[in-house]
Design an enzyme around this catalytic site. Structure first.
Site, PDB file in Angstrom:
ATOM      1  CG  HIS A 255      18.315 -16.561 -70.116  1.00 38.40           C
ATOM      2  ND1 HIS A 255      18.793 -15.610 -70.982  1.00 38.40           N
ATOM      3  CD2 HIS A 255      17.125 -16.955 -70.622  1.00 38.40           C
ATOM      4  CE1 HIS A 255      17.946 -15.449 -71.977  1.00 38.40           C
ATOM      5  NE2 HIS A 255      16.913 -16.260 -71.781  1.00 38.40           N
TER       6      HIS A 255
ATOM      7  CG  HIS B 269      10.030  -4.978 -53.280  1.00 39.50           C
ATOM      8  ND1 HIS B 269       9.120  -4.475 -52.383  1.00 39.50           N
ATOM      9  CD2 HIS B 269       9.788  -6.316 -53.308  1.00 39.50           C
ATOM     10  CE1 HIS B 269       8.372  -5.446 -51.890  1.00 39.50           C
ATOM     11  NE2 HIS B 269       8.755  -6.577 -52.446  1.00 39.50           N
TER      12      HIS B 269
HETATM   13  C1  LIG Z   1       0.664   1.164 -59.738  1.00 39.73           C
HETATM   14  C2  LIG Z   1       0.447   1.673 -58.346  1.00 39.73           C
HETATM   15  C3  LIG Z   1       1.800   2.053 -57.711  1.00 39.73           C
HETATM   16  C4  LIG Z   1      -0.444   2.905 -58.461  1.00 39.73           C
HETATM   17  O1  LIG Z   1      -0.738   3.373 -57.200  1.00 39.73           O
HETATM   18  P1  LIG Z   1      -1.332   4.871 -57.056  1.00 39.73           P
HETATM   19  O2  LIG Z   1      -0.309   5.840 -57.535  1.00 39.73           O
HETATM   20  O3  LIG Z   1      -1.787   5.009 -55.633  1.00 39.73           O
HETATM   21  O4  LIG Z   1      -2.499   4.930 -58.100  1.00 39.73           O
HETATM   22  P2  LIG Z   1      -4.086   4.896 -57.864  1.00 39.73           P
HETATM   23  O5  LIG Z   1      -4.466   3.768 -56.954  1.00 39.73           O
HETATM   24  O6  LIG Z   1      -4.485   6.284 -57.490  1.00 39.73           O
HETATM   25  O7  LIG Z   1      -4.630   4.570 -59.316  1.00 39.73           O
HETATM   26  C5  LIG Z   1      -4.434   5.428 -60.407  1.00 39.73           C
HETATM   27  C6  LIG Z   1      -5.061   4.772 -61.620  1.00 39.73           C
HETATM   28  O8  LIG Z   1      -4.282   3.614 -61.984  1.00 39.73           O
HETATM   29  C7  LIG Z   1      -5.137   2.453 -61.947  1.00 39.73           C
HETATM   30  N1  LIG Z   1      -4.328   1.362 -61.366  1.00 39.73           N
HETATM   31  C8  LIG Z   1      -3.701   1.356 -60.168  1.00 39.73           C
HETATM   32  N2  LIG Z   1      -3.063   0.203 -59.989  1.00 39.73           N
HETATM   33  C9  LIG Z   1      -3.306  -0.540 -61.086  1.00 39.73           C
HETATM   34  C10 LIG Z   1      -2.925  -1.848 -61.456  1.00 39.73           C
HETATM   35  N3  LIG Z   1      -2.145  -2.604 -60.666  1.00 39.73           N
HETATM   36  N4  LIG Z   1      -3.317  -2.300 -62.662  1.00 39.73           N
HETATM   37  C11 LIG Z   1      -4.114  -1.540 -63.472  1.00 39.73           C
HETATM   38  N5  LIG Z   1      -4.508  -0.278 -63.166  1.00 39.73           N
HETATM   39  C12 LIG Z   1      -4.101   0.199 -61.967  1.00 39.73           C
HETATM   40  C13 LIG Z   1      -6.293   2.827 -61.040  1.00 39.73           C
HETATM   41  O9  LIG Z   1      -7.429   2.035 -61.330  1.00 39.73           O
HETATM   42  C14 LIG Z   1      -6.488   4.275 -61.395  1.00 39.73           C
HETATM   43  O10 LIG Z   1      -7.136   4.364 -62.618  1.00 39.73           O
HETATM   44  P3  LIG Z   1      -8.196   5.556 -62.932  1.00 39.73           P
HETATM   45  O11 LIG Z   1      -7.401   6.824 -62.840  1.00 39.73           O
HETATM   46  O12 LIG Z   1      -8.681   5.238 -64.292  1.00 39.73           O
HETATM   47  O13 LIG Z   1      -9.237   5.467 -61.860  1.00 39.73           O
HETATM   48  C15 LIG Z   1      -0.214   0.588 -57.434  1.00 39.73           C
HETATM   49  O14 LIG Z   1      -1.602   0.425 -57.707  1.00 39.73           O
HETATM   50  C16 LIG Z   1       0.461  -0.769 -57.549  1.00 39.73           C
HETATM   51  O15 LIG Z   1       0.104  -1.628 -58.363  1.00 39.73           O
HETATM   52  N6  LIG Z   1       1.499  -0.965 -56.681  1.00 39.73           N
HETATM   53  C17 LIG Z   1       2.189  -2.198 -56.541  1.00 39.73           C
HETATM   54  C18 LIG Z   1       1.805  -2.824 -55.211  1.00 39.73           C
HETATM   55  C19 LIG Z   1       2.595  -4.081 -54.901  1.00 39.73           C
HETATM   56  O16 LIG Z   1       3.284  -4.619 -55.716  1.00 39.73           O
HETATM   57  N7  LIG Z   1       2.495  -4.507 -53.659  1.00 39.73           N
HETATM   58  C20 LIG Z   1       3.295  -5.639 -53.207  1.00 39.73           C
HETATM   59  C21 LIG Z   1       4.051  -5.326 -51.967  1.00 39.73           C
HETATM   60  S1  LIG Z   1       4.892  -6.738 -51.373  1.00 39.73           S
END
Ligand SMILES: CC(C)(COP(=O)(O)OP(=O)(O)OC[C@H]1O[C@@H](n2cnc3c(N)ncnc32)[C@H](O)[C@@H]1OP(=O)(O)O)[C@@H](O)C(=O)NCCC(=O)NCCS
Length: 219
Positions: free
Chosen positions: A145, A154
């Site tokens: 709600h 998104h």
């Molecule tokens: C959060 C997010 C945007 C970060 O992406 P990024 O900027 O490329 O970051 P990186 O992959 O370089 O990771 C950076 C750090 O964050 C951590 N991290 C990344 N995603 C994480 C997650 N979902 N949960 C916990 N830690 C996460 C990595 O392990 C890394 O940690 P470290 O520095 O200790 O090694 C991405 O991982 C994410 O979760 N995006 C959402 C994707 C999604 O929803 N897709 C659906 C599409 S329909």
């Protein structure tokens, strides 16, 4: 005349949007004319032809009598400009944003859903939810709600918003993330996949983990 629809995009998210619009088409709620995508994309998506790039939008609209559009380009983090830009371009060309709601979504009659928004299968939208323009409410999301969702946001598959959550413009809530009640997520912010958000998130920031912590501030 039922809406005559063009979609922008030809990737994975476009396939889900095409699938949804084909279901609506079978119910007489619109006609999907084709997709616009950059050169080099496949020839079709689920049998729907790619008509050309958005550079040819004007001539495609007039040759096919297109009236409506959906931005079928996804996003994996907040703050992206492509989806808002395509939305503005299509509106400027005279097209009307088409709202696509999957028949297997559960949507309270006490909601408002903005133009161009897509609501995918299994989503649940409870009373007094307000959704802006060009929003993706992806597969099996749950919005309780009084949630408010800004334009171009998104909500990735399986994300859960408790009551009274506010999402900013062009924000992204990652797959399977959970946001507790009354939290505000700023414009262009990103909630990582699987995060549990228990504090407000500033505009442009990225938060990760359970409980969610700041990964980076506004770039
Ligand atoms: C959060 C997010 C945007 C970060 O992406 P990024 O900027 O490329 O970051 P990186 O992959 O370089 O990771 C950076 C750090 O964050 C951590 N991290 C990344 N995603 C994480 C997650 N979902 N949960 C916990 N830690 C996460 C990595 O392990 C890394 O940690 P470290 O520095 O200790 O090694 C991405 O991982 C994410 O979760 N995006 C959402 C994707 C999604 O929803 N897709 C659906 C599409 S329909």
């Amino acid at each position: 005349m039922p809406p005559r629809i063009l979609c922008f995009g030809a990737g994975g998210h476009a396939a889900v949007v095409v699938d949804l619009i084909q279901i609506l088409e079978a119910q007489g709620e619109g006609v999907l004319l084709g997709l616009l995508a950059e050169p080099g994309a496949a020839a079709d998506v689920l049998g729907v032809p790619i008509l050309g790039s958005d550079a040819a939008l004007g001539s495609i609209i007039s040759s096919l009598d297109a009236t409506h559009f959906v931005v079928a380009v996804g996003s994996v983090q907040g703050g992206g400009s492509l989806r808002p830009r395509l939305f503005a371009r299509a509106e400027a060309a005279g097209l009307i944003p088409f709202v696509a709601i999957h028949p297997k979504a559960i949507v309270s009659p006490h909601t408002e859903i903005g133009p161009g928004t897509v609501i995918m299968a299994g989503a649940v939208l409870q009373a007094r939810v307000l959704i802006g323009r060009n929003v993706i409410v992806n597969t099996r999301c749950s919005l309780d709600h009084d949630c408010i969702v800004g334009d171009h946001a998104h909500l990735a598959p399986g994300s859960v918003l408790s009551g009274g959550v506010t999402l900013g413009v062009a924000s992204h809530v990652g797959t399977g993330a959970t946001i507790i009640h009354d939290i505000r997520i700023g414009d262009g912010a990103t909630v990582a996949a699987g995060a549990t958000v228990v504090q407000n998130c500033p505009p442009g920031a990225t938060v990760v983990g359970t409980p969610a912590r700041l990964l980076r501030s506004k770039p």
